[in-house]
Design a protein around this motif. Structure first.
Motif, PDB file in Angstrom:
ATOM      1  N   GLU A 251      -7.711 -59.209  15.299  1.00  0.00           N
ATOM      2  CA  GLU A 251      -8.639 -59.541  14.228  1.00  0.00           C
ATOM      3  C   GLU A 251     -10.050 -59.026  14.477  1.00  0.00           C
ATOM      4  OE1 GLU A 251      -6.551 -63.268  12.013  1.00  0.00           O
ATOM      5  OE2 GLU A 251      -8.430 -63.642  13.080  1.00  0.00           O
ATOM      6  N   GLY A 252     -10.262 -58.439  15.617  1.00  0.00           N
ATOM      7  CA  GLY A 252     -11.545 -57.815  15.894  1.00  0.00           C
ATOM      8  C   GLY A 252     -12.521 -58.732  16.609  1.00  0.00           C
ATOM      9  N   SER A 253     -13.435 -58.085  17.315  1.00  0.00           N
ATOM     10  CA  SER A 253     -14.537 -58.795  17.989  1.00  0.00           C
ATOM     11  C   SER A 253     -15.833 -58.165  17.498  1.00  0.00           C
ATOM     12  CB  SER A 253     -14.418 -58.639  19.512  1.00  0.00           C
ATOM     13  OG  SER A 253     -13.234 -59.231  19.988  1.00  0.00           O
ATOM     14  N   ARG A 254     -16.629 -58.976  16.813  1.00  0.00           N
ATOM     15  CA  ARG A 254     -17.888 -58.453  16.253  1.00  0.00           C
ATOM     16  C   ARG A 254     -18.982 -58.576  17.293  1.00  0.00           C
ATOM     17  NH1 ARG A 254     -19.978 -57.072  11.423  1.00  0.00           N
ATOM     18  NH2 ARG A 254     -18.075 -57.708  10.314  1.00  0.00           N
TER      19      ARG A 254
ATOM     20  N   GLN B  11      -6.727 -53.325   5.073  1.00  0.00           N
ATOM     21  CA  GLN B  11      -7.564 -54.221   5.865  1.00  0.00           C
ATOM     22  C   GLN B  11      -8.269 -55.219   4.959  1.00  0.00           C
ATOM     23  OE1 GLN B  11     -10.894 -52.433   8.012  1.00  0.00           O
ATOM     24  NE2 GLN B  11     -10.910 -54.098   9.502  1.00  0.00           N
ATOM     25  N   PHE B  12      -8.019 -56.502   5.211  1.00  0.00           N
ATOM     26  CA  PHE B  12      -8.726 -57.564   4.505  1.00  0.00           C
ATOM     27  C   PHE B  12      -9.981 -57.939   5.289  1.00  0.00           C
ATOM     28  CE2 PHE B  12      -5.824 -58.217   1.133  1.00  0.00           C
ATOM     29  CZ  PHE B  12      -4.540 -58.062   1.624  1.00  0.00           C
ATOM     30  N   PRO B  13     -10.989 -58.481   4.594  1.00  0.00           N
ATOM     31  CA  PRO B  13     -12.231 -58.857   5.288  1.00  0.00           C
ATOM     32  C   PRO B  13     -11.961 -59.798   6.457  1.00  0.00           C
ATOM     33  CG  PRO B  13     -12.537 -58.953   2.921  1.00  0.00           C
ATOM     34  CD  PRO B  13     -11.074 -58.703   3.145  1.00  0.00           C
ATOM     35  N   GLY B  14     -12.550 -59.484   7.596  1.00  0.00           N
ATOM     36  CA  GLY B  14     -12.410 -60.335   8.769  1.00  0.00           C
ATOM     37  C   GLY B  14     -11.100 -60.167   9.515  1.00  0.00           C
ATOM     38  N   LYS B  15     -10.296 -59.217   9.097  1.00  0.00           N
ATOM     39  CA  LYS B  15      -8.996 -58.982   9.734  1.00  0.00           C
ATOM     40  C   LYS B  15      -8.910 -57.552  10.228  1.00  0.00           C
ATOM     41  CE  LYS B  15      -7.408 -63.048   8.505  1.00  0.00           C
ATOM     42  NZ  LYS B  15      -7.155 -64.110   9.522  1.00  0.00           N
TER      43      LYS B  15
ATOM     44  N   ALA C 278      -8.967 -55.129  -0.994  1.00  0.00           N
ATOM     45  CA  ALA C 278      -9.029 -54.881   0.449  1.00  0.00           C
ATOM     46  C   ALA C 278      -9.565 -53.462   0.640  1.00  0.00           C
ATOM     47  CB  ALA C 278      -7.637 -54.993   1.071  1.00  0.00           C
ATOM     48  N   THR C 279      -9.704 -53.073   1.907  1.00  0.00           N
ATOM     49  CA  THR C 279     -10.056 -51.687   2.215  1.00  0.00           C
ATOM     50  C   THR C 279      -8.786 -50.971   2.667  1.00  0.00           C
ATOM     51  OG1 THR C 279     -12.282 -52.329   2.879  1.00  0.00           O
ATOM     52  CG2 THR C 279     -11.508 -50.171   3.613  1.00  0.00           C
TER      53      THR C 279
ATOM     54  N   GLN D 209     -12.655 -49.027  -0.583  1.00  0.00           N
ATOM     55  CA  GLN D 209     -12.749 -50.453  -0.872  1.00  0.00           C
ATOM     56  C   GLN D 209     -12.253 -50.689  -2.303  1.00  0.00           C
ATOM     57  OE1 GLN D 209     -16.050 -52.404   0.718  1.00  0.00           O
ATOM     58  NE2 GLN D 209     -15.745 -54.285  -0.417  1.00  0.00           N
ATOM     59  N   LEU D 210     -11.118 -51.368  -2.393  1.00  0.00           N
ATOM     60  CA  LEU D 210     -10.513 -51.667  -3.689  1.00  0.00           C
ATOM     61  C   LEU D 210     -10.846 -53.089  -4.119  1.00  0.00           C
ATOM     62  CD1 LEU D 210      -8.525 -51.103  -6.052  1.00  0.00           C
ATOM     63  CD2 LEU D 210      -6.697 -51.953  -4.571  1.00  0.00           C
ATOM     64  N   THR D 211     -11.325 -53.212  -5.340  1.00  0.00           N
ATOM     65  CA  THR D 211     -11.568 -54.524  -5.936  1.00  0.00           C
ATOM     66  C   THR D 211     -10.738 -54.611  -7.198  1.00  0.00           C
ATOM     67  OG1 THR D 211     -13.841 -54.563  -5.092  1.00  0.00           O
ATOM     68  CG2 THR D 211     -13.293 -56.104  -6.867  1.00  0.00           C
TER      69      THR D 211
END
Lengths: 113, 112
Positions: free
Chosen positions: A106-109, B38-42, B86-87, B107-109
């Motif tokens: 999930e990544g490390s910011r 890729q979803f935000p934060g993932k 998502a991107t 980036q798709l909305t």
């Protein structure tokens, strides 16, 4: 149960400090990677290990040092942090070196102040 | 990374519409053509992939079209849903180097 887990998820530190990010995968894969994603979401490979052997080492400052204690773990240590190191760092794993399917954490910011 | 050019940079589609994202490449040594979501934060996750001996692959609402002579491949999302927001990254594999070359992302909305 998380397949590829990274710690910490967030890291805020001052310039010049040293920090580490840890990664573990429970998928039984033999290849692990570190990717850097910048603020524009550009993804770039940094390192890849296969069975604990370094196989990809892109043009990355030598302040970045990966370490793979075993097939399931790949850690990233960064010395003398700079502002430009601020990014999201992703760990990934795959089965085999020649696969197109990577499993990302999930990544490390990392934010360098 | 200039080996791979992805377009558009961003895309806004109404729910139920078709989303199309393109990827053009230069290196004929690429031998596997995946798309990652890729979803935000993932982290990115493999969505669908195609090998160069096939011109099209469909998985549910997602289709890859591959044009070897034009050195292009595209992702089509039919009946786009807000949950598809998502991107998306094309990430062709350079077989000799055994690594993926990620495009710059789209980036798709999808509007409800």
């Amino acid at each position: 149960d998380t397949a590829v887990s990274q710690t910490p998820k967030y890291l805020v530190t001052q310039m010049g400090n040293d920090k580490s990010i840890k990664c573990e995968q429970n998928l039984g894969h033999d290849t692990m990677y570190w990717y850097k994603q910048d603020s524009k979401k550009f993804l770039k490979i940094m390192f890849s290990y296969n069975n604990k052997e370094l196989i990809i080492n892109e043009t990355v400052p030598n302040r970045f040092s990966p370490k793979s204690p075993d097939k399931a773990h790949l850690n990233l240590h960064i010395n003398s942090l700079e502002l430009g190191d601020s990014a999201v760092y992703f760990c990934a794993s795959s089965q085999g070196r020649n696969t197109g399917e990577l499993f990302f954490g999930e990544g490390s910011r990392l934010t360098v102040l | 990374q200039q080996q791979v050019k992805q377009s558009p940079q961003s895309l806004i589609v109404q729910k139920g519409g078709i989303s199309i994202i393109n990827c053009a490449y230069e290196n004929t040594a690429f031998d596997y053509f995946p798309w990652y979501q890729q979803f935000p934060g993932k982290g990115p996750a493999l969505l669908i992939a195609i090998r160069p001996d096939v011109s099209e692959k469909k998985e549910g609402r997602f289709t890859i079209s591959f044009n070897k002579s034009a050195k292009q491949f595209s992702l089509h999302i039919m009946d786009s849903q807000p949950g598809d927001s998502a991107t998306y990254f094309c990430a062709p594999r350079l077989g000799s180097a055994r690594q993926l070359t990620f495009g710059s992302g789209t980036q798709l909305t999808v509007l409800p």
